[in-house]
Design a protein around this motif. Structure first.
Motif, PDB file in Angstrom:
ATOM      1  N   ASP A  48       0.821  -1.209   0.000  1.00 21.76           N
ATOM      2  CA  ASP A  48       0.000   0.000   0.000  1.00 21.76           C
ATOM      3  C   ASP A  48       0.858   1.264   0.000  1.00 21.76           C
ATOM      4  OD1 ASP A  48      -2.847  -1.006   0.247  1.00 21.76           O
ATOM      5  OD2 ASP A  48      -1.923  -2.040   1.923  1.00 21.76           O
ATOM      6  N   TYR A 116      -5.745   7.683   3.296  1.00 28.45           N
ATOM      7  CA  TYR A 116      -6.820   6.696   3.317  1.00 28.45           C
ATOM      8  C   TYR A 116      -8.028   7.093   4.156  1.00 28.45           C
ATOM      9  CZ  TYR A 116      -3.016   3.755   1.623  1.00 28.45           C
ATOM     10  OH  TYR A 116      -1.967   3.244   0.903  1.00 28.45           O
ATOM     11  N   ARG A 119      -9.899   4.635   6.977  1.00 26.72           N
ATOM     12  CA  ARG A 119      -9.433   3.283   6.680  1.00 26.72           C
ATOM     13  C   ARG A 119      -7.987   3.068   7.085  1.00 26.72           C
ATOM     14  NH1 ARG A 119      -8.490   0.688   2.231  1.00 26.72           N
ATOM     15  NH2 ARG A 119      -8.228   2.502   0.913  1.00 26.72           N
ATOM     16  N   ASP A 222     -13.433  -4.526  11.503  1.00 28.23           N
ATOM     17  CA  ASP A 222     -13.317  -4.483  10.048  1.00 28.23           C
ATOM     18  C   ASP A 222     -13.670  -5.861   9.509  1.00 28.23           C
ATOM     19  OD1 ASP A 222     -12.416  -1.823   9.843  1.00 28.23           O
ATOM     20  OD2 ASP A 222     -10.343  -2.413  10.221  1.00 28.23           O
ATOM     21  N   ASP A 224     -13.940  -8.177   5.754  1.00 29.10           N
ATOM     22  CA  ASP A 224     -13.607  -8.182   4.332  1.00 29.10           C
ATOM     23  C   ASP A 224     -14.830  -8.080   3.427  1.00 29.10           C
ATOM     24  OD1 ASP A 224     -14.500 -10.734   4.980  1.00 29.10           O
ATOM     25  OD2 ASP A 224     -12.737 -11.787   4.203  1.00 29.10           O
ATOM     26  N   GLN A 227     -16.136  -4.545   3.428  1.00 26.30           N
ATOM     27  CA  GLN A 227     -15.253  -3.704   2.632  1.00 26.30           C
ATOM     28  C   GLN A 227     -15.437  -3.978   1.137  1.00 26.30           C
ATOM     29  OE1 GLN A 227     -11.649  -4.942   4.585  1.00 26.30           O
ATOM     30  NE2 GLN A 227     -11.658  -3.224   6.006  1.00 26.30           N
ATOM     31  N   ASP A 230     -18.266  -2.089  -0.043  1.00 28.34           N
ATOM     32  CA  ASP A 230     -17.941  -0.665  -0.090  1.00 28.34           C
ATOM     33  C   ASP A 230     -17.013  -0.328  -1.254  1.00 28.34           C
ATOM     34  OD1 ASP A 230     -19.495   0.009   2.080  1.00 28.34           O
ATOM     35  OD2 ASP A 230     -17.865  -0.210   3.533  1.00 28.34           O
ATOM     36  N   ASP A 232     -13.847  -1.598  -1.748  1.00 30.79           N
ATOM     37  CA  ASP A 232     -12.422  -1.612  -1.437  1.00 30.79           C
ATOM     38  C   ASP A 232     -11.696  -2.579  -2.381  1.00 30.79           C
ATOM     39  OD1 ASP A 232      -9.964  -2.803  -0.084  1.00 30.79           O
ATOM     40  OD2 ASP A 232     -10.405  -1.155   1.280  1.00 30.79           O
ATOM     41  N   ARG A 234      -8.738  -4.049  -2.406  1.00 33.54           N
ATOM     42  CA  ARG A 234      -8.057  -5.198  -1.801  1.00 33.54           C
ATOM     43  C   ARG A 234      -9.063  -6.271  -1.401  1.00 33.54           C
ATOM     44  NH1 ARG A 234      -3.009  -6.183   0.288  1.00 33.54           N
ATOM     45  NH2 ARG A 234      -2.371  -4.076  -0.217  1.00 33.54           N
TER      46      ARG A 234
END
Length: 260
Positions: A48, A116, A119, A222, A224, A227, A230, A232, A234
Motif C-alpha cells: 500500500d 486513506y 481506513r 473491520d 472483508d 469492505q 464498499d 475496497d 483489496r
C-alpha cells in the motif's frame, strides 16, 4: 494494510517499523536495509505504501522510489529522512509525504489518514468471511471451543448489524429440530460460550444484546465482505467465490458478490 520500510540504519529501520505498527495495529510491515531485497519483495507482494530513507548506502531512496513505481504504479511513497534538501526532488517524484526523522507515530498516522481517511486505522478486530470464517484480535486468531458458537457469530456478521431473535437463531443452528424448551436451553449454553470466548479476548462489546435478540456492532470491527461491498479494491481482489464457505445458509449471498 501492507507497508514497506527501507533504511540502511538498523535502529532507524526499527523505529519506522515500531511507529507503523503502533499507528496501524494489525498491519503488515516488510522491512529491508538493502535496495536489492526491497525490489525482489515488491515483485511478488502488493504494497500500500513505502516509507523510504533517502540515503541508502550506494543508492538513494529517490532512485528506489522510481523503481518501485515502475513495478507497482499505485504504491504511495513517503520519504523519512534527516535531510530537508531532498524535498524538491521528492515532489518531482510525486511522493505522497516527506517526514523528518525521527518519524513519530503521530506523524505516520497523519500521513496515512491523509491518504486513506479512517481506513488508515485498522480496528483491533478483523473479521474474515472469505475463505473460511475467522476472527482476529490484534492479529491473533480467536479460538472457539464450540463450533455452534462460531457459527452463531458468523451468522450475526452476515446480518450486518440487524438483530436476530432466539427462534431465528435456533432455526438456523438446528434447522431439522423442533423449537422447544430443550433447544432453547442448548441455545443459552451456546450463547454463554460465545460471550465467554469474546470476553476472554476483551471484545465482548461487539455483541449488542436486547430483549430476546442479538446483533453485532459493526463499528467495532473491520470485515472483508463489508469492505468488498464498499468497493475496497483489496477486499474485492480477495474474493474467490468463497463467502462463509463452511455454512450452507450463506449461499444466498453469493449472487450479491458475483454481480459486483
Amino acid at each position: 494494510m501492507r507497508f514497506l520500510a527501507v533504511d540502511d540504519e538498523p535502529m532507524a529501520l526499527k523505529d519506522i517499523v515500531d511507529a507503523l505498527r503502533e499507528a496501524v495495529p494489525g498491519c503488515e510491515v516488510a522491512a529491508f536495509p538493502k535496495v536489492s531485497e526491497t525490489l525482489e519483495y515488491v515483485r511478488y507482494a502488493a504494497v500500500d505504501a513505502a516509507f523510504l530513507d533517502i540515503e541508502l548506502g550506494h543508492s538513494t531512496g529517490l532512485v528506489l522510489a522510481k523503481d518501485l513505481k515502475d513495478i507497482q504504479p499505485d504504491i504511495h511513497i513517503i520519504f523519512v529522512t534527516s535531510f530537508q534538501q531532498y524535498a524538491y526532488e521528492a515532489i518531482q517524484l510525486h511522493a505522497t509525504g516527506y517526514l523528518m526523522k525521527p518519524a513519530l507515530t503521530a506523524d505516520i498516522l497523519r500521513e496515512l489518514t491523509f491518504l486513506y481517511g479512517s481506513r488508515a486505522v485498522q480496528k483491533r478486530i478483523q473479521v474474515q468471511t472469505f475463505g473460511g470464517f475467522q476472527v482476529f484480535v490484534d492479529g491473533i486468531p480467536l479460538v472457539f471451543s464450540r463450533a455452534k458458537s462460531k457459527e452463531l457469530l458468523a451468522y450475526l456478521v452476515k446480518r450486518h448489524g440487524n438483530a436476530v431473535t432466539t427462534p431465528q437463531a435456533c432455526a438456523l443452528l438446528w434447522e431439522d429440530n423442533p423449537y422447544n424448551r430443550k433447544q432453547k436451553n442448548y441455545y443459552q449454553v451456546v450463547l454463554l460460550d460465545l460471550r465467554t470466548t469474546l470476553s476472554r479476548a476483551g471484545i465482548e462489546d461487539i455483541i449488542v444484546h436486547s430483549r430476546n435478540s442479538l446483533a453485532v456492532d459493526i463499528t467495532r470491527f473491520d470485515c472483508d465482505s463489508y469492505q468488498f461491498l464498499d468497493g475496497d479494491p483489496r477486499a474485492v481482489n480477495s474474493y474467490h467465490h468463497d463467502y462463509l464457505c463452511d455454512y450452507s445458509w450463506a449461499e444466498d449471498m453469493t449472487g450479491l458478490f458475483e454481480k459486483n
